[in-house]
Motif scaffolding. Structure first.
Motif, PDB file in Angstrom:
ATOM      1  N   UNK A  56       0.823  -1.212   0.000  1.00 26.78           N
ATOM      2  CA  UNK A  56       0.000   0.000   0.000  1.00 26.78           C
ATOM      3  C   UNK A  56       0.854   1.258   0.000  1.00 26.78           C
ATOM      4  N   UNK A  57       2.055   1.169   0.562  1.00 28.12           N
ATOM      5  CA  UNK A  57       2.967   2.301   0.536  1.00 28.12           C
ATOM      6  C   UNK A  57       3.381   2.661  -0.879  1.00 28.12           C
ATOM      7  N   UNK A  58       3.519   1.638  -1.741  1.00 26.62           N
ATOM      8  CA  UNK A  58       3.854   1.893  -3.148  1.00 26.62           C
ATOM      9  C   UNK A  58       2.757   2.736  -3.791  1.00 26.62           C
ATOM     10  N   UNK A  59       1.500   2.378  -3.529  1.00 23.68           N
ATOM     11  CA  UNK A  59       0.382   3.146  -4.078  1.00 23.68           C
ATOM     12  C   UNK A  59       0.357   4.560  -3.517  1.00 23.68           C
ATOM     13  N   UNK A  60       0.552   4.685  -2.195  1.00 21.38           N
ATOM     14  CA  UNK A  60       0.531   6.011  -1.577  1.00 21.38           C
ATOM     15  C   UNK A  60       1.624   6.907  -2.158  1.00 21.38           C
ATOM     16  N   UNK A  61       2.806   6.344  -2.326  1.00 24.33           N
ATOM     17  CA  UNK A  61       3.909   7.143  -2.858  1.00 24.33           C
ATOM     18  C   UNK A  61       3.648   7.542  -4.311  1.00 24.33           C
ATOM     19  N   UNK A  62       3.110   6.606  -5.094  1.00 27.17           N
ATOM     20  CA  UNK A  62       2.797   6.923  -6.483  1.00 27.17           C
ATOM     21  C   UNK A  62       1.771   8.034  -6.600  1.00 27.17           C
ATOM     22  N   UNK A  63       0.728   7.969  -5.785  1.00 25.37           N
ATOM     23  CA  UNK A  63      -0.295   9.019  -5.797  1.00 25.37           C
ATOM     24  C   UNK A  63       0.269  10.348  -5.312  1.00 25.37           C
ATOM     25  N   UNK A  64       1.158  10.281  -4.319  1.00 21.35           N
ATOM     26  CA  UNK A  64       1.786  11.505  -3.820  1.00 21.35           C
ATOM     27  C   UNK A  64       2.623  12.166  -4.915  1.00 21.35           C
ATOM     28  N   UNK A  74      -1.966  11.465   1.546  1.00 18.63           N
ATOM     29  CA  UNK A  74      -2.499  10.487   0.588  1.00 18.63           C
ATOM     30  C   UNK A  74      -2.948   9.229   1.322  1.00 18.63           C
ATOM     31  N   UNK A  75      -2.158   8.778   2.313  1.00 19.83           N
ATOM     32  CA  UNK A  75      -2.528   7.607   3.097  1.00 19.83           C
ATOM     33  C   UNK A  75      -3.882   7.809   3.779  1.00 19.83           C
ATOM     34  N   UNK A  76      -4.102   8.997   4.323  1.00 18.59           N
ATOM     35  CA  UNK A  76      -5.376   9.299   4.978  1.00 18.59           C
ATOM     36  C   UNK A  76      -6.524   9.277   3.969  1.00 18.59           C
ATOM     37  N   UNK A  77      -6.310   9.894   2.806  1.00 14.63           N
ATOM     38  CA  UNK A  77      -7.357   9.945   1.783  1.00 14.63           C
ATOM     39  C   UNK A  77      -7.683   8.541   1.275  1.00 14.63           C
ATOM     40  N   UNK A  78      -6.651   7.740   1.010  1.00 16.95           N
ATOM     41  CA  UNK A  78      -6.878   6.374   0.530  1.00 16.95           C
ATOM     42  C   UNK A  78      -7.581   5.542   1.606  1.00 16.95           C
ATOM     43  N   UNK A  79      -7.150   5.690   2.865  1.00 24.38           N
ATOM     44  CA  UNK A  79      -7.793   4.961   3.951  1.00 24.38           C
ATOM     45  C   UNK A  79      -9.273   5.297   4.052  1.00 24.38           C
ATOM     46  N   UNK A 105      -1.154   8.179   8.901  1.00 26.29           N
ATOM     47  CA  UNK A 105      -0.727   9.238   7.987  1.00 26.29           C
ATOM     48  C   UNK A 105      -0.066  10.400   8.704  1.00 26.29           C
ATOM     49  N   UNK A 106      -0.622  10.795   9.848  1.00 26.61           N
ATOM     50  CA  UNK A 106      -0.040  11.896  10.623  1.00 26.61           C
ATOM     51  C   UNK A 106       1.352  11.526  11.120  1.00 26.61           C
ATOM     52  N   UNK A 107       1.485  10.305  11.661  1.00 24.78           N
ATOM     53  CA  UNK A 107       2.780   9.854  12.173  1.00 24.78           C
ATOM     54  C   UNK A 107       3.801   9.727  11.052  1.00 24.78           C
ATOM     55  N   UNK A 108       3.337   9.327   9.894  1.00 23.42           N
ATOM     56  CA  UNK A 108       4.232   9.156   8.755  1.00 23.42           C
ATOM     57  C   UNK A 108       4.803  10.493   8.301  1.00 23.42           C
ATOM     58  N   UNK A 179       0.102  -2.774  -5.796  1.00 22.41           N
ATOM     59  CA  UNK A 179       1.510  -2.586  -6.152  1.00 22.41           C
ATOM     60  C   UNK A 179       1.648  -2.185  -7.622  1.00 22.41           C
ATOM     61  N   UNK A 180       0.916  -2.867  -8.503  1.00 26.15           N
ATOM     62  CA  UNK A 180       1.004  -2.563  -9.933  1.00 26.15           C
ATOM     63  C   UNK A 180       0.564  -1.129 -10.217  1.00 26.15           C
ATOM     64  N   UNK A 181      -0.541  -0.713  -9.606  1.00 25.02           N
ATOM     65  CA  UNK A 181      -1.029   0.651  -9.809  1.00 25.02           C
ATOM     66  C   UNK A 181      -0.029   1.665  -9.260  1.00 25.02           C
ATOM     67  N   UNK A 182       0.477   1.407  -8.059  1.00 23.47           N
ATOM     68  CA  UNK A 182       1.449   2.314  -7.453  1.00 23.47           C
ATOM     69  C   UNK A 182       2.724   2.421  -8.260  1.00 23.47           C
ATOM     70  N   UNK A 183       3.194   1.295  -8.802  1.00 20.76           N
ATOM     71  CA  UNK A 183       4.416   1.289  -9.604  1.00 20.76           C
ATOM     72  C   UNK A 183       4.242   2.120 -10.878  1.00 20.76           C
TER      73      UNK A 183
END
Length: 246
Positions: A56-64, A74-79, A105-108, A179-183
């Motif tokens: 899920x981090x791969x997706x979050x980073x890709x969206x970011x 992004x993590x908060x929005x996706x969650x 997301x806040x801690x991240x 993972x595929x989408x995030x990549x």
């Protein structure tokens, strides 16, 4: 507790107010929020290692990368978006579910603001190992607190119940798609992604047992629904246990 305010994880009823009583309540609340905070910290360390993120981090980073938002936001929005998907599959959140959306997301973002980029394998590898290990600790802490699954885990168990497919198949399908989408969006996939997939199940299962909160003595066969709702979700071969599998 009414049917309209409960759902299940491994066969036990859950709601936002589920389990908010008993002599272990303070410990469970501390475990929940320490666990969620450490989960966000561990995800940030994986980002700084630069060797690959959890699925899920791969997706979050890709969206970011595409939106210009921070990865924590992004993590908060996706969650929150995943939580909306619980509606058609008739899942209902617990306190831990709602807290999961925001706390991680806040801690991240907070950790990323404090920890600088690391260059060179001599710094990246230890950061990767620390991030994966800390993620296992965090997962054991917040799941053992028994306040409900995270949005993504609840989506998995809900689809398992709805489709009748195995937990392993549903989880694999979701994470491959993520993972595929995030990549494609520019998220980081690497050796860290593979190591995370191999290590997180055994690590989380170990720490889940380490941080398990004793059951209420009254939570036997005649226990009330409220008491039964705080039983540990660690029985093998249940959807709750399967969350921990890589």
């Amino acid at each position: 507790m009414s049917q309209s305010t409960t759902t299940t994880l491994g066969g036990s009823p859950l709601s936002i107010a589920s389990g908010l009583h008993g002599r272990h309540l303070t410990r469970r609340l501390v475990q929940l929020y320490v666990g969620l905070t450490l989960y966000g910290v561990s995800s940030a360390l994986l980002v700084r290692s630069g060797l690959g993120l959890e699925p899920w981090g791969v997706l979050h980073q890709g969206l970011a990368e595409k939106t210009g938002l921070t990865i924590g936001v992004v993590s908060i929005i996706v969650g929150a978006a995943v939580l909306l998907l619980w509606i058609p599959i008739r899942q209902k959140p617990g306190l831990g579910t709602v807290s999961n959306v925001f706390a991680i997301g806040i801690a991240m973002d907070g950790t990323l603001a404090l920890v600088p980029d690391v260059h060179g394998l001599a710094g990246q590898v230890p950061l990767l190992v620390l991030g994966i290990t800390l993620n296992g600790v965090a997962t054991g802490l917040y799941i053992a607190a028994r306040f409900g699954p995270g949005p993504r885990d609840g989506l998995m168990t809900g689809l398992h119940r709805l489709t009748g497919r195995s937990i392993r198949l549903v989880r694999t399908a979701i994470e491959v798609a993520v993972v595929a989408t995030g990549f494609v969006l520019g998220g980081s996939v690497g050796v860290g992604t593979v190591l995370y997939a191999l290590a997180i199940g055994p690590l989380a299962q170990y720490f889940l047992r380490w941080f398990a909160v004793p059951e209420p003595e009254s939570a036997g066969p005649e226990a009330s629904p409220e008491e039964a709702s705080v039983r540990p979700q660690v029985a093998p071969e249940t959807p709750g246990q399967a969350i921990l599998r890589p």
